[in-house]
Structures are given as C-alpha cells and as structure tokens.
Design a protein around this motif. Structure first.
Motif, PDB file in Angstrom:
ATOM      1  N   ILE A  29      -5.177   2.327   9.407  1.00 24.11           N
ATOM      2  CA  ILE A  29      -5.244   1.845   8.024  1.00 24.11           C
ATOM      3  C   ILE A  29      -6.626   2.070   7.418  1.00 24.11           C
ATOM      4  O   ILE A  29      -6.763   2.653   6.336  1.00 24.11           O
ATOM      5  CB  ILE A  29      -4.872   0.344   7.960  1.00 24.11           C
ATOM      6  CG1 ILE A  29      -3.402   0.151   8.347  1.00 24.11           C
ATOM      7  CG2 ILE A  29      -5.126  -0.205   6.552  1.00 24.11           C
ATOM      8  CD1 ILE A  29      -2.998  -1.298   8.500  1.00 24.11           C
ATOM      9  N   SER A  30      -7.682   1.614   8.118  1.00 24.89           N
ATOM     10  CA  SER A  30      -9.032   1.660   7.539  1.00 24.89           C
ATOM     11  C   SER A  30      -9.524   3.080   7.314  1.00 24.89           C
ATOM     12  O   SER A  30     -10.247   3.355   6.350  1.00 24.89           O
ATOM     13  CB  SER A  30     -10.020   0.906   8.439  1.00 24.89           C
ATOM     14  OG  SER A  30     -10.173   1.545   9.692  1.00 24.89           O
TER      15      SER A  30
ATOM     16  N   THR B 223      -8.003   3.898   3.901  1.00 26.50           N
ATOM     17  CA  THR B 223      -8.321   3.066   2.742  1.00 26.50           C
ATOM     18  C   THR B 223      -9.813   2.860   2.524  1.00 26.50           C
ATOM     19  O   THR B 223     -10.292   2.947   1.381  1.00 26.50           O
ATOM     20  CB  THR B 223      -7.636   1.699   2.871  1.00 26.50           C
ATOM     21  OG1 THR B 223      -8.073   1.054   4.082  1.00 26.50           O
ATOM     22  CG2 THR B 223      -6.120   1.860   2.922  1.00 26.50           C
TER      23      THR B 223
ATOM     24  N   LYS C 221     -12.129   3.768  -0.696  1.00 22.88           N
ATOM     25  CA  LYS C 221     -12.889   2.716  -1.387  1.00 22.88           C
ATOM     26  C   LYS C 221     -14.359   3.102  -1.542  1.00 22.88           C
ATOM     27  O   LYS C 221     -14.976   2.827  -2.573  1.00 22.88           O
ATOM     28  CB  LYS C 221     -12.767   1.397  -0.626  1.00 22.88           C
ATOM     29  CG  LYS C 221     -11.398   0.746  -0.744  1.00 22.88           C
ATOM     30  CD  LYS C 221     -11.317  -0.524   0.095  1.00 22.88           C
ATOM     31  CE  LYS C 221      -9.924  -1.140   0.036  1.00 22.88           C
ATOM     32  NZ  LYS C 221      -9.823  -2.340   0.905  1.00 22.88           N
TER      33      LYS C 221
ATOM     34  N   SER D  69      -0.449  11.455   1.417  1.00 24.23           N
ATOM     35  CA  SER D  69       0.329  10.256   1.653  1.00 24.23           C
ATOM     36  C   SER D  69       1.432  10.654   2.629  1.00 24.23           C
ATOM     37  O   SER D  69       1.458  11.794   3.100  1.00 24.23           O
ATOM     38  CB  SER D  69       0.895   9.708   0.339  1.00 24.23           C
ATOM     39  OG  SER D  69       1.604   8.504   0.566  1.00 24.23           O
TER      40      SER D  69
ATOM     41  N   TYR E  44       6.415   6.303   3.753  1.00 24.34           N
ATOM     42  CA  TYR E  44       6.429   5.318   2.666  1.00 24.34           C
ATOM     43  C   TYR E  44       7.795   4.626   2.573  1.00 24.34           C
ATOM     44  O   TYR E  44       7.883   3.425   2.330  1.00 24.34           O
ATOM     45  CB  TYR E  44       6.116   6.032   1.350  1.00 24.34           C
ATOM     46  CG  TYR E  44       6.167   5.168   0.109  1.00 24.34           C
ATOM     47  CD1 TYR E  44       5.040   4.466  -0.332  1.00 24.34           C
ATOM     48  CD2 TYR E  44       7.336   5.067  -0.661  1.00 24.34           C
ATOM     49  CE1 TYR E  44       5.083   3.678  -1.489  1.00 24.34           C
ATOM     50  CE2 TYR E  44       7.384   4.292  -1.810  1.00 24.34           C
ATOM     51  CZ  TYR E  44       6.257   3.600  -2.217  1.00 24.34           C
ATOM     52  OH  TYR E  44       6.305   2.824  -3.344  1.00 24.34           O
TER      53      TYR E  44
ATOM     54  N   GLN F  39       3.979   0.371   5.438  1.00 17.49           N
ATOM     55  CA  GLN F  39       2.923  -0.452   4.843  1.00 17.49           C
ATOM     56  C   GLN F  39       1.566   0.255   4.871  1.00 17.49           C
ATOM     57  O   GLN F  39       0.743   0.063   3.976  1.00 17.49           O
ATOM     58  CB  GLN F  39       2.852  -1.802   5.561  1.00 17.49           C
ATOM     59  CG  GLN F  39       4.046  -2.699   5.260  1.00 17.49           C
ATOM     60  CD  GLN F  39       4.284  -2.869   3.769  1.00 17.49           C
ATOM     61  OE1 GLN F  39       3.426  -3.371   3.050  1.00 17.49           O
ATOM     62  NE2 GLN F  39       5.447  -2.431   3.281  1.00 17.49           N
TER      63      GLN F  39
ATOM     64  N   VAL G 131      -0.657   0.840   1.269  1.00 17.96           N
ATOM     65  CA  VAL G 131      -2.077   0.521   1.000  1.00 17.96           C
ATOM     66  C   VAL G 131      -2.891   1.795   0.816  1.00 17.96           C
ATOM     67  O   VAL G 131      -3.887   1.816   0.082  1.00 17.96           O
ATOM     68  CB  VAL G 131      -2.682  -0.367   2.115  1.00 17.96           C
ATOM     69  CG1 VAL G 131      -1.993  -1.724   2.131  1.00 17.96           C
ATOM     70  CG2 VAL G 131      -2.600   0.292   3.491  1.00 17.96           C
ATOM     71  N   TRP G 132      -2.482   2.874   1.470  1.00 19.78           N
ATOM     72  CA  TRP G 132      -3.112   4.187   1.301  1.00 19.78           C
ATOM     73  C   TRP G 132      -2.994   4.624  -0.158  1.00 19.78           C
ATOM     74  O   TRP G 132      -3.964   5.052  -0.788  1.00 19.78           O
ATOM     75  CB  TRP G 132      -2.372   5.139   2.219  1.00 19.78           C
ATOM     76  CG  TRP G 132      -2.945   6.477   2.518  1.00 19.78           C
ATOM     77  CD1 TRP G 132      -4.120   7.020   2.083  1.00 19.78           C
ATOM     78  CD2 TRP G 132      -2.338   7.461   3.366  1.00 19.78           C
ATOM     79  NE1 TRP G 132      -4.277   8.284   2.597  1.00 19.78           N
ATOM     80  CE2 TRP G 132      -3.207   8.577   3.394  1.00 19.78           C
ATOM     81  CE3 TRP G 132      -1.155   7.506   4.101  1.00 19.78           C
ATOM     82  CZ2 TRP G 132      -2.908   9.726   4.131  1.00 19.78           C
ATOM     83  CZ3 TRP G 132      -0.870   8.643   4.837  1.00 19.78           C
ATOM     84  CH2 TRP G 132      -1.730   9.735   4.854  1.00 19.78           C
TER      85      TRP G 132
ATOM     86  N   LYS H  48      -2.344   2.661  -2.691  1.00 16.27           N
ATOM     87  CA  LYS H  48      -3.037   1.707  -3.558  1.00 16.27           C
ATOM     88  C   LYS H  48      -4.502   2.106  -3.705  1.00 16.27           C
ATOM     89  O   LYS H  48      -5.077   2.024  -4.812  1.00 16.27           O
ATOM     90  CB  LYS H  48      -2.937   0.300  -2.966  1.00 16.27           C
ATOM     91  CG  LYS H  48      -3.771  -0.762  -3.668  1.00 16.27           C
ATOM     92  CD  LYS H  48      -3.359  -0.944  -5.127  1.00 16.27           C
ATOM     93  CE  LYS H  48      -4.058  -2.128  -5.780  1.00 16.27           C
ATOM     94  NZ  LYS H  48      -5.525  -1.948  -5.877  1.00 16.27           N
ATOM     95  N   ALA H  49      -5.119   2.562  -2.615  1.00 16.93           N
ATOM     96  CA  ALA H  49      -6.510   3.020  -2.681  1.00 16.93           C
ATOM     97  C   ALA H  49      -6.638   4.229  -3.595  1.00 16.93           C
ATOM     98  O   ALA H  49      -7.629   4.368  -4.323  1.00 16.93           O
ATOM     99  CB  ALA H  49      -7.012   3.352  -1.273  1.00 16.93           C
TER     100      ALA H  49
ATOM    101  N   ASP I 250      -6.510   3.260  -7.316  1.00 15.40           N
ATOM    102  CA  ASP I 250      -7.765   2.737  -7.860  1.00 15.40           C
ATOM    103  C   ASP I 250      -8.556   3.843  -8.560  1.00 15.40           C
ATOM    104  O   ASP I 250      -9.331   3.574  -9.478  1.00 15.40           O
ATOM    105  CB  ASP I 250      -8.610   2.101  -6.748  1.00 15.40           C
ATOM    106  CG  ASP I 250      -8.014   0.789  -6.253  1.00 15.40           C
ATOM    107  OD1 ASP I 250      -7.182   0.210  -6.980  1.00 15.40           O
ATOM    108  OD2 ASP I 250      -8.372   0.352  -5.148  1.00 15.40           O
TER     109      ASP I 250
END
Length: 304
Positions: free
Chosen positions: A88-89, A92, A96, A116, A120, A143, A147-148, A150-151, A154
C-alpha cells in the motif's frame, strides 16, 4: 512532443523499461525518480527518499508529464502484515510526496498518468462483466487499488489532468506471468491453475505502453480506464494457448487450488481470482488502436 520531459516513478520495472524505449523513440526526454542515483543511458535519474520526504532538486522542474508506476510487486513475496503495508505505502506515500512537492513548488504538469489494477473490482465467479463504472470490492487487493487511485485523484484536485489505467495481466517475455507459465510448459508440464475457469483480463506490454503515451498526449483522456484487450480468456485457455504456441502438449491435471493456497497463502488469490474486464471507455471514447487484439498473435510475438 519532441523534447518534452516525462518523469517516471518505477521506471526500472517491467512496464517502465519498455515505456522508456518507446518514449525515447518518439523524441521525449525521459527522467526517473529512483531510490538510488544510478546511471541509465539516455535517462536522467533523480534521487528520492519517500521515508525522508526528499526529492532531489530539479526533478520536477520543467516536467511536462508525470507517470506513476512505483509500487511493490503484489506477487513477489508472501503477504505478511508488513508486506501488505509496503504494497500500500509504496503506491500511496510516493504519490503523496509528489503531490506535496508539486504544491509547494507550484508546478503543474500537463498530465499525471497513474498505474492502477484490474484488482479494483475484486474477485468474482466470472459472470460479472466489469466496466469502468462498476464498483470496487472489499478484498485486500481491491482496497489497495482504491487508495492507490485516491492518491492519484489528489493530483486532479490540483487541476492536473489525471488518468488511471486499471491494468490486467501484462503479457511480456521480460517478466510477469507469461515466463512463469511458459517455463513448465516448455518442459511439457503445462497445467491450468485451480479450476482453470477463472477469467484473465490481459494486455500485451506494447499496447499498454502505447496506452500510457496516448493518455499522456490526448487531452480528452481523463479518469479511469480498463487497460485490457477486448477479449479476456480463462486460465485454462491461456495455458492451452501457451502450449500450442510452444508446440508442447498440455497433459497434466490442473494444479489444485488448495495446494496453491498452502504454498502462497492469501497471495494465491492473485492467480485463483477471476476478473472479467470490459475496455468500454477505450473502445467507445478513444481512437486507440491495439496492435495485439488476439491472444494467439500476442503470444507468438512474446514466446517465439
């Protein structure tokens, strides 16, 4: 186009390497954000350290397009708690840091194109046909992808045109699933995995890389696209076609699902999960032309 700068994260991976070749052929300047300051022919490498919130000075300046491919491989290691956090990190936190730096320096590339995953939509029994408007699932990989994206979204909030390519199984002779499946097939041990009925949504690596370039160059591309070929196949069909391409028999029984789960744990869902994607937006909203629309043609190019 000529001379425009494309900055890539994860540029040394399977997709990044081929994409770099195609971009250089088209006359783009290519730069990487890399954890190590290495020397790569025709590529300017800038160092970054996500844990320390550091991006080398000059990396983002004069960037026309940003392509985000960074992310720990989901099938590289068993899914421990720590591995899940890294999966995940690595997707994301990298985005960020780029977002923070773009904001602070008031830099706005023409487009941000993010990798991506077809994950999904989660796993299904194969009777669900997922278009870009289908909802996400709740399993781990789904999931991760939520969140990928969503980043990536942004970036859109900064006024940067943002594209997310929900990528299926990438067919390449340099890595990924095909060399792993072809190795036993070459020895006459080709066998479907689990039931073999699970759907595989696939794309040839050259078509995927050309899709990244199309998403970069065409201002009409925005939002999420299913980056897959038009005709998904079952795992059994994929295995059979690999054997046919190699001129080898397929005679072994299926590899049982319980054996894969014992060997790989939760990660077995990567090969046992079924996902049928429809490339609806690519087909209806763009003029993108595939080089490899049929599986047999794609496998001949890769394996022979």
């Amino acid at each position: 186009m000529k001379g425009k700068k494309v900055l890539i994260t994860g540029g040394t991976g399977l997709i990044g390497k081929r994409l770099t070749q195609l971009l250089l052929e088209k006359g783009y300047q290519v730069a990487y954000l890399s954890r190590k300051k290495t020397s790569i022919p025709s590529v300017q490498v800038f160092e970054w350290n996500v844990d320390k919130g550091y991006i080398e000075e000059g990396a983002l300046e004069n960037t026309d397009y940003l392509i985000h491919l960074a992310g720990a491989g989901v099938a590289d290691e068993r899914w421990t708690g720590e591995r899940k956090k890294l999966i995940i990190s690595s997707r994301t936190e990298t985005a960020k840091l780029i977002h923070k730096t773009l904001t602070e320096k008031n830099i706005r590339p023409a487009a941000f194109v993010s990798s991506s995953g077809s994950s999904y939509y989660g796993e299904d029994t194969g009777d669900i046909r997922n278009t870009e408007s289908s909802p996400p699932n709740s399993d781990f990989l789904s999931q991760v992808t939520v969140v990928w994206e969503k980043a990536a979204d942004d970036m859109a909030a900064l006024g940067i045109r943002t594209v997310k390519l929900r990528t299926g199984i990438v067919l390449s002779n340099e890595g990924g699933a095909i060399p792993r499946m072809a190795a036993p097939a070459k020895l006459g041990f080709g066998a479907p995995l689990g039931s073999g009925k699970q759907w595989v949504s696939w794309i040839h690596i050259d078509d995927l890389c050309r899709m990244y370039i199309a998403a970069m160059e065409n201002e009409s591309w925005e939002g999420a696209y299913n980056a897959v070929a038009a005709q998904p196949v079952t795992n059994e069909e994929l295995t059979k076609q690999i054997c046919i391409t190699l001129g080898k028999p397929q005679w072994l029984p299926n590899v049982p699902a319980f054996g894969l789960k014992l060997a790989f744990g939760e990660m077995a869902s990567v090969v046992l999960g079924s996902s049928y994607l429809i490339n609806e937006r690519i087909a209806k909203e763009t003029n993108f032309q595939y080089y490899y629309e049929e599986l047999d043609k794609a496998l001949v190019e890769i394996l022979l």
